[in-house]
Design an enzyme around this catalytic site. Sequence first.
Site, PDB file in Angstrom:
ATOM      1  N   GLU A 192     -13.046   7.700  11.612  1.00  0.00           N
ATOM      2  CA  GLU A 192     -13.348   6.277  11.533  1.00  0.00           C
ATOM      3  C   GLU A 192     -12.079   5.532  11.126  1.00  0.00           C
ATOM      4  OE1 GLU A 192     -16.552   5.768   8.712  1.00  0.00           O
ATOM      5  OE2 GLU A 192     -17.367   7.725   9.245  1.00  0.00           O
ATOM      6  N   LYS A 209     -13.942  12.807   8.108  1.00  0.00           N
ATOM      7  CA  LYS A 209     -14.979  13.396   7.259  1.00  0.00           C
ATOM      8  C   LYS A 209     -15.575  14.602   7.970  1.00  0.00           C
ATOM      9  CE  LYS A 209     -16.265   8.719   5.790  1.00  0.00           C
ATOM     10  NZ  LYS A 209     -17.336   7.694   5.815  1.00  0.00           N
ATOM     11  N   TYR A 249       2.100   1.898  -3.471  1.00  0.00           N
ATOM     12  CA  TYR A 249       1.004   2.367  -4.331  1.00  0.00           C
ATOM     13  C   TYR A 249       0.680   3.828  -4.028  1.00  0.00           C
ATOM     14  CZ  TYR A 249      -3.641   2.725  -6.410  1.00  0.00           C
ATOM     15  OH  TYR A 249      -4.723   3.133  -7.146  1.00  0.00           O
ATOM     16  N   CYS A 280      24.805  14.900 -24.681  1.00  0.00           N
ATOM     17  CA  CYS A 280      24.979  13.994 -23.544  1.00  0.00           C
ATOM     18  C   CYS A 280      24.213  12.702 -23.779  1.00  0.00           C
ATOM     19  CB  CYS A 280      24.504  14.663 -22.257  1.00  0.00           C
ATOM     20  SG  CYS A 280      24.701  13.622 -20.787  1.00  0.00           S
ATOM     21  N   LYS A 310      -9.707   3.278   9.112  1.00  0.00           N
ATOM     22  CA  LYS A 310      -9.760   2.926   7.684  1.00  0.00           C
ATOM     23  C   LYS A 310      -9.533   1.423   7.538  1.00  0.00           C
ATOM     24  CE  LYS A 310      -7.999   4.293   3.163  1.00  0.00           C
ATOM     25  NZ  LYS A 310      -7.722   2.924   2.675  1.00  0.00           N
ATOM     26  N   CYS A 344      29.016  12.761 -19.827  1.00  0.00           N
ATOM     27  CA  CYS A 344      29.613  13.363 -21.025  1.00  0.00           C
ATOM     28  C   CYS A 344      30.736  14.347 -20.732  1.00  0.00           C
ATOM     29  CB  CYS A 344      28.540  14.044 -21.871  1.00  0.00           C
ATOM     30  SG  CYS A 344      27.881  15.571 -21.141  1.00  0.00           S
ATOM     31  N   ASP A 403       0.827  -1.208   0.000  1.00  0.00           N
ATOM     32  CA  ASP A 403       0.000   0.000   0.000  1.00  0.00           C
ATOM     33  C   ASP A 403       0.862   1.258   0.000  1.00  0.00           C
ATOM     34  OD1 ASP A 403      -2.235  -1.549  -0.006  1.00  0.00           O
ATOM     35  OD2 ASP A 403      -2.768  -1.210   2.097  1.00  0.00           O
ATOM     36  N   ALA A 404       1.976   1.225   0.738  1.00  0.00           N
ATOM     37  CA  ALA A 404       2.850   2.402   0.803  1.00  0.00           C
ATOM     38  C   ALA A 404       3.437   2.722  -0.566  1.00  0.00           C
ATOM     39  CB  ALA A 404       3.969   2.170   1.817  1.00  0.00           C
TER      40      ALA A 404
END
Length: 700
Positions: A131, A306, A53, A448, A133, A427, A50-51
């Site tokens: 709430e 919320k 994502y 380059c 998660k 380069c 999850d982290a």
Amino acid sequence: MTNPDSPSLSLTPPEALSPAEARAELERLASRIAELDDAYYRDDAPLVTDADYDALRQRNAEIERLFPDAILKNSPANRVGTAPSSAFAKIRHRVPMLSLDNVFDTEEFAEFCARARRFLNLPASPRFVAEPKIDGLSISLTYENGILTRAATRGDGMEGEDVTANVRTLRDVPQTLHGEAPAFIEIRGEVFMSKAAFLELNETQARLGQKIFANPRNAAAGSLRQLDASVTANRPLALFAYAQGESSAPVAETHWDYLTRLKDWGFVVNPLSQLIEDENAAAAFTTRIAAGRSTLPYDIDGVVFKIDDLSLQRRLGFVGRAPRWATAWKFPAEQATTVLEKIDIQVGRTGALTPVAHLQAVNVGGVLVTRATLHNEDEIARKDVREGDTVILQRAGDVIPQIVSVVLEKRPDGARPFAPLEHCPVCGSLAIRPPGEVVRRCTGGLTCEAQVVERLIHMVSRPAFDIDGLGEKSILEFHRDGLVSGPADIFRLPAREDEIARRDGWGSLSARNLSQAIEARRSIPFDRFLYALGIRRIGETNARLLARHYGSFTEWRTQMLAARQIGSDERLALGSITGIGPTIAEELVDFFAEPRNIDTLDELAGMLTITAPSGGLSSAALDSPLNGKIIVFTGTLQAMTRPEAKARAESMGAKVTDSVSKKTDFVVTGADAGSKAKKAAELGIRTLSEEEWLALAGGG
């Protein structure tokens, strides 16, 4: 789970990207996020943590913020989940099931609160409902006359999978609502599996020789999305109800009261939900929940906040894929300690020099990590990171793991401070850090090797040479195989038509068409040629400004060579061009300060006919009278707050700025309009009353 050390993940900080690289990066992110969404939502088999994502979405959001012109039509910011599986019938949500934006600390949560206050013009933050998660599968339940009639997964947010038969087997889902309820109502919740139930299920699966689930979330999703409802019935699924979709009649005035109604109707609401009065209480609640996270009977990955007042929720509305009135405060990722063995410099495709830490392999959050971004030399100096240091590593907030701090007591004797490179390691060109910027850049530009592929892709793009049949894939192949190593080689390809025809996937006709397309572009307007060079900060608009000012390529080249001299008239004139300014002037001077850039430029120009600048700006057909317009608001509006007016204008394609200039199209004047209205009158810019603005914008 995939390894974050994969070379497909860019190490270049968003602020170091050019517009062309930003577009390419957004395309890669959109493709990768869509792939991960399919795996997570449709296949119930996540490919990354999850982290990781969240970090991909954060990177996408930051690049879109810095490069708004590069935002894709299929931006992940406007997409939720993935398309429903063809194995299930589809149900369209009357109210979209959108996702939530994330915050990761008190500062980000405070900014979320501040945005809501500014939008609503409130003196203080409103009350919240907090709430936990739940890490499960979102579901929408439809009740008609109190009876459950349909159940659908989130799907892509607009359309989900019909899992009605399966949901009917869940004990936590009432088949009939208790007491009075609207004739039609959609109720949203999260289907999950407790930790104990998950372990018991996997023991049973192993005993029967069947699939073992990776985690409770996968088990819940896989159990609910069964084609045989009897399988679902035998799985220990639970549900917490938490939100409302469409309703034929009002249910409550606050979210807290709505949760009470849900319990009255027979639903289970998370007992840890709580009313939160202010930001300090929100932080304390999050800390308390995070501390007890491991003791909860189910998995959570954060806290959802919320705004309690439903009327304020309606006023705030949505932006992209997420509501403005809610956010998810995600818990931090795990940390680990390891040794920084070496600091290497990676040269990005726009010449940005990015320091990368090579680490002793360490497991962080279940993934083996061997590299971490150091962002830039200022960040290295701020943290005083040195080769040989023992460092604390964290995988939160970026695609590539970050070094949080140094364990100074373990620093080896003789560890030296990092010394920034003055020349490109690829380069050898001068590496310059422009004043006021954090990124050091190679000035090799067109020569380059680290930058050449991106420059070539940019060169053949639609706003530049627009060579039909020569896109990113072909450029990559031709460069890999030695057919193209620099800009002029593009126009040598027709001489190698027979060789191209023998390549896999080409043939005589394709090779001939490519040759004809290249020959057709040997004549190009000066402004498009300027844009095609890919000089930093020289986009389409600035290329037109320069082309119109100098008139021809020959004059521009002559003036730029002279502008290399500090204090010269040509340099002063360059910086005074309207719309250019000193920063862009420095980019041009730096480009011409590298002799190899001049050689490459002359080689390319010698193969072309560079004509006069093209005419007026091209634009798409306007969908609204505001599309493409620049608007300034001044004074106090009565029908909506300033942020609401700005959101309305931007949703119709307008650009809203804070200052009046000659480029401004309209100035909307509310009560007590001040100096901006006066300046608009002086410049002859059209002013609109609030009533005229509302009429133009489609009403209040």
